[in-house]
Design a protein around this motif. Structure first.
Motif, short mmCIF file in Angstrom:
data_model
loop_
_atom_site.label_atom_id
_atom_site.label_comp_id
_atom_site.label_asym_id
_atom_site.label_seq_id
_atom_site.Cartn_x
_atom_site.Cartn_y
_atom_site.Cartn_z
N LEU A 230 0.88 -2.16 7.19
CA LEU A 230 -0.64 -1.73 6.73
C LEU A 230 -1.25 -1.10 7.91
O LEU A 230 -2.20 -0.28 7.84
CB LEU A 230 -1.38 -2.92 5.91
CG LEU A 230 -0.81 -3.34 4.70
CD1 LEU A 230 -1.33 -4.70 4.39
CD2 LEU A 230 -1.13 -2.24 3.69
N VAL A 233 -0.21 2.59 8.73
CA VAL A 233 -0.65 3.60 7.71
C VAL A 233 -2.35 3.82 7.79
O VAL A 233 -2.85 4.27 6.90
CB VAL A 233 -0.18 3.33 6.29
CG1 VAL A 233 1.39 3.35 6.26
CG2 VAL A 233 -0.73 1.91 5.78
N CYS A 235 -4.65 1.23 7.43
CA CYS A 235 -5.30 0.20 6.46
C CYS A 235 -5.48 -1.17 7.00
O CYS A 235 -5.30 -2.26 6.42
CB CYS A 235 -4.59 0.20 5.18
SG CYS A 235 -4.57 1.75 4.39
N SER A 254 -6.90 -5.65 3.61
CA SER A 254 -6.05 -4.43 3.95
C SER A 254 -5.04 -3.70 2.81
O SER A 254 -5.15 -2.49 2.90
CB SER A 254 -4.97 -4.93 5.13
OG SER A 254 -5.92 -5.37 6.06
N TYR A 255 -4.58 -4.66 1.94
CA TYR A 255 -3.77 -4.01 1.01
C TYR A 255 -4.78 -3.31 -0.04
O TYR A 255 -4.22 -2.22 -0.69
CB TYR A 255 -2.83 -5.20 0.36
CG TYR A 255 -1.69 -4.69 -0.23
CD1 TYR A 255 -0.46 -4.55 0.32
CD2 TYR A 255 -1.67 -4.02 -1.55
CE1 TYR A 255 0.43 -3.82 -0.31
CE2 TYR A 255 -0.80 -3.41 -2.17
CZ TYR A 255 0.65 -3.26 -1.72
OH TYR A 255 1.53 -2.94 -2.17
N TRP A 258 -5.05 -0.01 1.10
CA TRP A 258 -3.98 0.83 0.85
C TRP A 258 -3.91 1.20 -0.38
O TRP A 258 -3.65 2.52 -0.81
CB TRP A 258 -2.69 0.10 1.29
CG TRP A 258 -1.28 0.64 0.89
CD1 TRP A 258 -0.58 0.17 -0.29
CD2 TRP A 258 -0.66 1.86 1.15
NE1 TRP A 258 0.71 0.92 -0.55
CE2 TRP A 258 0.67 1.89 0.57
CE3 TRP A 258 -1.06 2.65 2.22
CZ2 TRP A 258 1.35 3.11 0.47
CZ3 TRP A 258 -0.05 3.76 2.39
CH2 TRP A 258 1.09 3.99 1.40
N LYS A 261 -6.16 4.12 -0.91
CA LYS A 261 -5.71 5.59 -0.51
C LYS A 261 -4.64 6.00 -1.30
O LYS A 261 -4.36 7.28 -1.23
CB LYS A 261 -4.76 4.91 1.08
CG LYS A 261 -4.21 5.95 1.94
CD LYS A 261 -4.16 5.49 3.44
CE LYS A 261 -3.56 6.68 4.07
NZ LYS A 261 -3.23 6.29 5.61
N SER A 277 2.89 0.58 -5.69
CA SER A 277 2.32 0.50 -4.37
C SER A 277 3.08 -0.20 -3.10
O SER A 277 3.03 0.52 -1.98
CB SER A 277 0.88 -0.17 -4.38
OG SER A 277 0.97 -1.71 -4.48
N LEU A 281 4.78 1.94 0.29
CA LEU A 281 4.63 1.06 1.65
C LEU A 281 5.80 1.10 2.66
O LEU A 281 5.60 1.18 3.86
CB LEU A 281 3.67 -0.17 1.52
CG LEU A 281 3.25 -0.66 2.78
CD1 LEU A 281 2.23 0.15 3.43
CD2 LEU A 281 2.67 -2.19 2.40
#
Length: 286
Positions: A230, A233, A235, A254-255, A258, A261, A277, A281
């Motif tokens: 995370l 990327v 996040c 944070s997730y 993502w 996003k 998702s 990741l």
């Protein structure tokens, strides 16, 4: 260290163990018992395995191999440990000690003769049989360092091909027809080497552990690996890098970033991982 006694084989130790000449490379020798003379016109029923086992522990002990193999049932009997010489080939005085010329010289007698009959079916060559147990036998012999190779060629007929220099200098499998000082022409054929099964490959990405895995206080290296991804990327909504392997509110924030996003909105961006998702990741497998 590899097993002296083949796993699963009947242990019929005849004693009289003696060392091999370990300055030579490791070898295995393929034989057939050839205890009956049959023809295509007059096939003969296969001799029972127990008869040959009794022979090699009794009147035929002076010719006993390491292994008696039944290619129809996959059964085995073993008469000598792998690191001892056995006595299935002629060994003349003054020459190569044929029964000993290798770190191991594992001798295998396949219960077979040409045109034997089993359950009403006739078999002309050993390779025609079901060859049950061959993988197990091959793997055990290979564990003793015997290369999966035929230095003098894979036997395909009942003709001799002997070369003492090759015998003394190259490890691998030999037919009885290829052993110096001997006159026998068996085995006539032998099954091809089977590929060693590859161990299952570990997935590159960590499989999705299920949404129920992500509960407050859950401690796992999977969560630490997810945390690192995370951050990678972009996040990163963590208040601190501490306790990166424990699921908490920073992971959820944070997730959720993502998920947004990826284009998720509303309850689909609630910060709890889902299979789609998660797969995108690419959390590394831990």
């Amino acid at each position: 260290m590899p097993e002296l006694w083949m796993p699963g084989a009947i242990r019929a130790d005849v004693g009289d163990h003696a060392p091999c000449d370990t300055q030579y490379p490791p070898k295995a020798i393929g034989h057939i018992t050839w205890d009956k003379n049959a023809t295509a016109a007059k096939p003969i029923d296969l001799v029972p395995f127990a008869n040959l086992q009794s022979y090699f522990t009794g009147g035929g002990v002076g010719m006993a191999p390491h292994i008696l193999w039944n290619p129809f049932s996959g059964g085995f009997a073993q008469f000598y440990p792998a690191d001892s010489r056995s006595k299935s080939v002629v060994d003349l005085a003054g020459g190569t000690r044929t029964n000993r010329a290798g770190k191991v010289v594992i001798q295998v007698e396949a219960l077979f003769f040409p045109y034997c009959r089993v359950d009403g079916k006739v078999y002309a060559t050993l390779a025609d049989t079901p060859c049950k147990g061959w993988q197990q036998l091959q793997d055990w012999v290979t564990s003793w360092g015997v290369p999966q190779a035929w230095p003098m060629g894979h036997p395909t007929d009942f003709s001799p091909h002997r070369n003492e220099h090759v015998w003394e200098t190259e490890g691998g499998w030999y037919g009885h027809s290829q052993v110096p000082e001997n006159t026998h022409v068996d085995p006539g054929s032998w099954p091809a080497f089977m590929a060693v099964p590859k161990p299952p490959q570990k997935p590159v990405d960590e499989p999705f552990p299920g949404s129920g895995f992500f509960t407050t206080g859950r401690r796992s290296p999977i969560i630490a690996a997810m945390h690192a991804r995370l951050v990678a990327v972009g996040c990163n909504h963590y208040a601190s890098p501490a306790n990166a392997n424990v699921w908490g509110s920073g992971d959820e924030r944070s997730y959720a970033a993502w998920q947004r996003k990826l284009g998720y909105t509303g309850t689909d961006a609630n910060g709890i991982p889902g299979p789609n998702s998660w797969s995108k990741l690419h959390v590394p497998n831990v």
